[in-house]
Design an enzyme around this catalytic site. Structure first.
Site, PDB file in Angstrom:
ATOM      1  N   PHE A 108      41.455  44.541  52.650  1.00 49.76           N
ATOM      2  CA  PHE A 108      42.367  43.385  52.584  1.00 49.76           C
ATOM      3  C   PHE A 108      43.838  43.836  52.510  1.00 49.76           C
ATOM      4  CE2 PHE A 108      44.255  40.508  49.124  1.00 49.76           C
ATOM      5  CZ  PHE A 108      44.920  39.700  50.037  1.00 49.76           C
ATOM      6  N   ASP A 139      34.842  59.003  54.675  1.00 53.40           N
ATOM      7  CA  ASP A 139      34.590  58.681  53.261  1.00 53.40           C
ATOM      8  C   ASP A 139      35.527  59.525  52.397  1.00 53.40           C
ATOM      9  OD1 ASP A 139      33.532  58.519  50.674  1.00 53.40           O
ATOM     10  OD2 ASP A 139      31.469  58.413  51.402  1.00 53.40           O
ATOM     11  N   ILE A 140      36.252  58.898  51.485  1.00 56.20           N
ATOM     12  CA  ILE A 140      37.194  59.673  50.651  1.00 56.20           C
ATOM     13  C   ILE A 140      36.470  60.595  49.655  1.00 56.20           C
ATOM     14  CG2 ILE A 140      39.134  58.064  50.860  1.00 56.20           C
ATOM     15  CD1 ILE A 140      38.458  57.212  47.886  1.00 56.20           C
ATOM     16  N   ALA A 192      38.653  51.603  47.651  1.00 56.55           N
ATOM     17  CA  ALA A 192      37.959  51.356  46.384  1.00 56.55           C
ATOM     18  C   ALA A 192      36.839  50.365  46.619  1.00 56.55           C
ATOM     19  CB  ALA A 192      38.924  50.780  45.343  1.00 56.55           C
ATOM     20  N   THR A 244      45.356  48.529  39.432  1.00 54.59           N
ATOM     21  CA  THR A 244      45.253  47.098  39.122  1.00 54.59           C
ATOM     22  C   THR A 244      45.621  46.780  37.670  1.00 54.59           C
ATOM     23  OG1 THR A 244      43.589  45.349  38.818  1.00 54.59           O
ATOM     24  CG2 THR A 244      42.769  47.575  38.831  1.00 54.59           C
ATOM     25  N   ASP A 245      46.070  45.561  37.446  1.00 54.49           N
ATOM     26  CA  ASP A 245      46.362  45.111  36.074  1.00 54.49           C
ATOM     27  C   ASP A 245      45.093  45.056  35.225  1.00 54.49           C
ATOM     28  OD1 ASP A 245      45.145  42.852  37.227  1.00 54.49           O
ATOM     29  OD2 ASP A 245      46.761  41.455  36.731  1.00 54.49           O
ATOM     30  N   GLU A 246      43.933  45.055  35.900  1.00 52.80           N
ATOM     31  CA  GLU A 246      42.674  44.912  35.155  1.00 52.80           C
ATOM     32  C   GLU A 246      42.391  46.100  34.245  1.00 52.80           C
ATOM     33  OE1 GLU A 246      39.380  43.215  37.118  1.00 52.80           O
ATOM     34  OE2 GLU A 246      40.616  42.208  38.602  1.00 52.80           O
ATOM     35  N   TYR A 285      34.082  47.706  37.154  1.00 55.35           N
ATOM     36  CA  TYR A 285      35.156  47.906  38.144  1.00 55.35           C
ATOM     37  C   TYR A 285      36.427  48.409  37.469  1.00 55.35           C
ATOM     38  CZ  TYR A 285      39.282  46.579  40.904  1.00 55.35           C
ATOM     39  OH  TYR A 285      40.510  46.581  41.533  1.00 55.35           O
ATOM     40  N   LYS A 300      38.483  52.058  37.766  1.00 55.30           N
ATOM     41  CA  LYS A 300      39.898  52.130  38.173  1.00 55.30           C
ATOM     42  C   LYS A 300      40.725  52.800  37.072  1.00 55.30           C
ATOM     43  CE  LYS A 300      41.685  50.658  41.442  1.00 55.30           C
ATOM     44  NZ  LYS A 300      41.921  51.242  42.787  1.00 55.30           N
ATOM     45  N   PRO A 317      31.919  27.429  42.843  1.00 53.33           N
ATOM     46  CA  PRO A 317      31.348  27.836  41.547  1.00 53.33           C
ATOM     47  C   PRO A 317      32.417  28.343  40.574  1.00 53.33           C
ATOM     48  CG  PRO A 317      30.955  29.545  43.201  1.00 53.33           C
ATOM     49  CD  PRO A 317      31.698  28.443  43.889  1.00 53.33           C
TER      50      PRO A 317
HETATM   51  P1  NAD Z   1      38.951  45.743  49.666  1.00 52.97           P
HETATM   52  O1  NAD Z   1      37.658  45.781  48.907  1.00 52.97           O
HETATM   53  O2  NAD Z   1      39.277  44.538  50.483  1.00 52.97           O
HETATM   54  O3  NAD Z   1      39.021  46.984  50.663  1.00 52.97           O
HETATM   55  C1  NAD Z   1      38.617  48.261  50.292  1.00 52.97           C
HETATM   56  C2  NAD Z   1      38.596  49.140  51.536  1.00 52.97           C
HETATM   57  O4  NAD Z   1      38.213  50.472  51.126  1.00 52.97           O
HETATM   58  C3  NAD Z   1      37.579  48.696  52.594  1.00 52.97           C
HETATM   59  O5  NAD Z   1      38.168  48.755  53.869  1.00 52.97           O
HETATM   60  C4  NAD Z   1      36.456  49.721  52.470  1.00 52.97           C
HETATM   61  O6  NAD Z   1      35.770  49.946  53.687  1.00 52.97           O
HETATM   62  C5  NAD Z   1      37.227  50.958  52.024  1.00 52.97           C
HETATM   63  N1  NAD Z   1      36.400  51.933  51.313  1.00 52.97           N
HETATM   64  C6  NAD Z   1      35.508  51.683  50.308  1.00 52.97           C
HETATM   65  N2  NAD Z   1      34.920  52.833  49.920  1.00 52.97           N
HETATM   66  C7  NAD Z   1      35.473  53.824  50.674  1.00 52.97           C
HETATM   67  C8  NAD Z   1      35.286  55.226  50.714  1.00 52.97           C
HETATM   68  N3  NAD Z   1      34.410  55.846  49.923  1.00 52.97           N
HETATM   69  N4  NAD Z   1      36.011  55.940  51.602  1.00 52.97           N
HETATM   70  C9  NAD Z   1      36.906  55.322  52.427  1.00 52.97           C
HETATM   71  N5  NAD Z   1      37.094  54.003  52.436  1.00 52.97           N
HETATM   72  C10 NAD Z   1      36.397  53.260  51.562  1.00 52.97           C
HETATM   73  O7  NAD Z   1      40.076  46.028  48.606  1.00 52.97           O
HETATM   74  P2  NAD Z   1      41.562  45.446  48.519  1.00 52.97           P
HETATM   75  O8  NAD Z   1      41.507  44.105  47.912  1.00 52.97           O
HETATM   76  O9  NAD Z   1      42.238  45.646  49.819  1.00 52.97           O
HETATM   77  O10 NAD Z   1      42.200  46.418  47.427  1.00 52.97           O
HETATM   78  C11 NAD Z   1      42.809  47.642  47.808  1.00 52.97           C
HETATM   79  C12 NAD Z   1      43.154  48.419  46.563  1.00 52.97           C
HETATM   80  O11 NAD Z   1      44.017  47.641  45.741  1.00 52.97           O
HETATM   81  C13 NAD Z   1      41.946  48.755  45.690  1.00 52.97           C
HETATM   82  O12 NAD Z   1      42.107  50.060  45.207  1.00 52.97           O
HETATM   83  C14 NAD Z   1      41.984  47.743  44.569  1.00 52.97           C
HETATM   84  O13 NAD Z   1      41.425  48.273  43.376  1.00 52.97           O
HETATM   85  C15 NAD Z   1      43.478  47.533  44.436  1.00 52.97           C
HETATM   86  N6  NAD Z   1      43.881  46.208  43.926  1.00 52.97           N
HETATM   87  C16 NAD Z   1      43.420  45.079  44.538  1.00 52.97           C
HETATM   88  C17 NAD Z   1      43.829  43.822  44.067  1.00 52.97           C
HETATM   89  C18 NAD Z   1      43.374  42.551  44.723  1.00 52.97           C
HETATM   90  O14 NAD Z   1      43.657  41.461  44.194  1.00 52.97           O
HETATM   91  N7  NAD Z   1      42.695  42.590  45.879  1.00 52.97           N
HETATM   92  C19 NAD Z   1      44.700  43.740  42.958  1.00 52.97           C
HETATM   93  C20 NAD Z   1      45.141  44.919  42.357  1.00 52.97           C
HETATM   94  C21 NAD Z   1      44.731  46.140  42.860  1.00 52.97           C
HETATM   95  P1  TYD Z   2      38.240  37.319  41.387  1.00 55.42           P
HETATM   96  O1  TYD Z   2      38.825  36.814  42.647  1.00 55.42           O
HETATM   97  O2  TYD Z   2      36.843  37.870  41.422  1.00 55.42           O
HETATM   98  O3  TYD Z   2      39.275  38.405  40.833  1.00 55.42           O
HETATM   99  P2  TYD Z   2      39.289  39.189  39.409  1.00 55.42           P
HETATM  100  O4  TYD Z   2      37.998  39.035  38.752  1.00 55.42           O
HETATM  101  O5  TYD Z   2      39.512  40.582  39.889  1.00 55.42           O
HETATM  102  O6  TYD Z   2      40.441  38.611  38.658  1.00 55.42           O
HETATM  103  O7  TYD Z   2      38.273  36.183  40.296  1.00 55.42           O
HETATM  104  C1  TYD Z   2      39.493  35.554  39.916  1.00 55.42           C
HETATM  105  C2  TYD Z   2      39.188  34.565  38.823  1.00 55.42           C
HETATM  106  O8  TYD Z   2      38.331  33.536  39.351  1.00 55.42           O
HETATM  107  C3  TYD Z   2      38.425  35.182  37.670  1.00 55.42           C
HETATM  108  O9  TYD Z   2      38.875  34.591  36.449  1.00 55.42           O
HETATM  109  C4  TYD Z   2      36.985  34.799  37.926  1.00 55.42           C
HETATM  110  C5  TYD Z   2      37.099  33.452  38.627  1.00 55.42           C
HETATM  111  N1  TYD Z   2      36.026  33.165  39.596  1.00 55.42           N
HETATM  112  C6  TYD Z   2      35.311  31.965  39.505  1.00 55.42           C
HETATM  113  O10 TYD Z   2      35.542  31.117  38.628  1.00 55.42           O
HETATM  114  N2  TYD Z   2      34.316  31.738  40.427  1.00 55.42           N
HETATM  115  C7  TYD Z   2      34.014  32.635  41.405  1.00 55.42           C
HETATM  116  O11 TYD Z   2      33.083  32.380  42.207  1.00 55.42           O
HETATM  117  C8  TYD Z   2      34.762  33.856  41.492  1.00 55.42           C
HETATM  118  C9  TYD Z   2      34.464  34.873  42.550  1.00 55.42           C
HETATM  119  C10 TYD Z   2      35.765  34.076  40.560  1.00 55.42           C
END
Ligand code: NAD
Ligand code: TYD
Length: 333
Positions: A11, A59-60, A81, A123-125, A147, A151, A202
């Site tokens: 993403f 693969d990383i 990730a 991530t903030d998580e 998760y 991280k 949901p």
């Molecule tokens: P995502 O799950 O959409 O994409 C992850 C990508 O990594 C995919 O293209 C997958 O094929 C690839 N991948 C997985 N395992 C791999 C491996 N072993 N080797 C090579 N490639 C691999 O994730 P995202 O939402 O784009 O998030 C990207 C990064 O940002 C992650 O590290 C995530 O922890 C971090 N992050 C995401 C969010 C969010 O809200 N999406 C917020 C904060 C931080």
């Molecule tokens: P999510 O998008 O999974 O991100 P994160 O858990 O990394 O914050 O979820 C965002 C918020 O939405 C979280 O509080 C969980 C809630 N949630 C639901 O209520 N229903 C759902 O089906 C999902 C996927 C998340």
């Protein structure tokens, strides 16, 4: 500048690749992605013909492949990730491999090849939940689910490579991202696409958990800034500054789509569900960044994107996602 981006087919990665190729005519990008369920080369169609872009299916966790791809680059940005909390509750194996071992493999390659910069996209998580106030970068990690634990483990390893080896690392910790091309397991695209299909949304628990939403494009600008101007060894929080309760977000999505609130289905809460995330972003703001998009407008734009790109999400929802979703609800019942 030549960049190695990992996980660039997910993403956030494609948005970042697009950002740098558009902004810097002299930059090139190598994208190493394993193409797991979350990787999708459709997300990169508009850049694949650019001679400054190259895709490597890899693969990383595989040291030889990583070293090969990293040779001669000026920076590594690790986006790769396993990224979904609910999947980590169903099973955490791949999270340990990719998020921890994969990060270790990249750090080792960066050390051996003396790569001048390494950015860990985190991530903030990792801070865990906070009832009041906001976490600064100095707060100790207190992750609560598999998760965020993997991280956090990766972040600690990255920081250790600075302290021990003086590897020039930087860590970004952003809040929840949203925008086009997000896999529909995450709440915003799940709720938009379910609503478009007139399926239930949901909502976990009492719906009062709070997330700080950040438009993906703004996160990419911040990561770019940290890459160029961040101080090695430092961590940078990146927050959208828009805290929203899940129930409020859900109603907003339904309103934008003209769908009834009767689609909201209260379901059993996620185990260990973090109540609230909040970041203190003074540090990244001092570098010169602030969110560039208004939350409401960006959410409307995201809704519009999913409405207009059924051809992107329908095959996903009737494919791998379908089995995952069924399992998710059997396990939680
Ligand atoms: P995502 O799950 O959409 O994409 C992850 C990508 O990594 C995919 O293209 C997958 O094929 C690839 N991948 C997985 N395992 C791999 C491996 N072993 N080797 C090579 N490639 C691999 O994730 P995202 O939402 O784009 O998030 C990207 C990064 O940002 C992650 O590290 C995530 O922890 C971090 N992050 C995401 C969010 C969010 O809200 N999406 C917020 C904060 C931080
Ligand atoms: P999510 O998008 O999974 O991100 P994160 O858990 O990394 O914050 O979820 C965002 C918020 O939405 C979280 O509080 C969980 C809630 N949630 C639901 O209520 N229903 C759902 O089906 C999902 C996927 C998340």
């Amino acid at each position: 500048m030549k960049l190695l981006v990992t996980g660039g087919a997910g993403f956030i990665g494609p948005h970042f690749i697009r950002h740098v190729l558009q902004k810097y005519p002299t930059y090139s990008v190598v994208n190493v992605d394993k193409l797991t369920y979350a990787g999708n080369l459709e997300n990169l169609r508009d850049v694949e013909a650019d001679p400054r872009y190259r895709f490597v299916h890899g693969d990383i966790c595989e040291a030889a492949a990583v070293r090969e791809a990293a040779r001669g680059v000026d920076a590594i940005l690790n986006f790769a990730a396993e990224s979904h909390v609910d999947r980590s509750i169903l099973g955490a194996d791949e999270f340990l491999k990719t998020d921890v071992v994969g990060t270790f493999t990249l750090l080792e390659a960066a050390r051996e090849l003396k790569i001048p910069r390494y950015v860990q996209v985190s991530t903030d998580e990792v801070y865990g939940s906070i009832d009041r106030g906001a976490f600064r970068e100095s707060a100790p990690p207190k992750p609560t689910n598999p998760y965020s634990a993997t991280k956090a483990g990766a972040d600690l390893l990255v920081s250790a490579y600075w302290t021990t080896h003086r590897l020039p690392v930087l860590i970004t910790r952003s809040s929840n991202n949203f925008g086009p091309n997000q896999y529909p397991e995450k709440v915003i695209p799940l709720f938009i696409t379910n609503a478009l299909e007139d399926r239930p949304l949901p909502l976990y628990g009492d719906g009062k958990n709070v997330r700080d939403w950040l438009y993906v494009v703004d996160n990419c600008a911040a990561i770019d800034l940290v890459l160029r101007a961040g101080v090695p060894g430092e961590i940078y929080n990146i927050g959208g500054g828009t805290e929203v309760e899940n129930i409020v977000l859900t109603r907003q999505i339904l309103r934008l789509l003209g769908k009834p609130e009767s689609l909201i289905q209260r379901v059993t809460d996620r185990p260990g569900h973090d109540r609230r995330y909040a970041l203190d972003c003074h540090k990244i703001r001092a570098l010169g960044w602030k969110p560039g998009h208004d939350f409401g407008a960006a959410l409307a734009e995201t809704v519009r994107w999913y409405r207009e790109h059924e051809a992107w999400w329908r095959p996903i929802k009737s494919g791998e996602f379908k089995a995952y979703y069924a399992r998710q609800y059997v396990d939680r019942a």
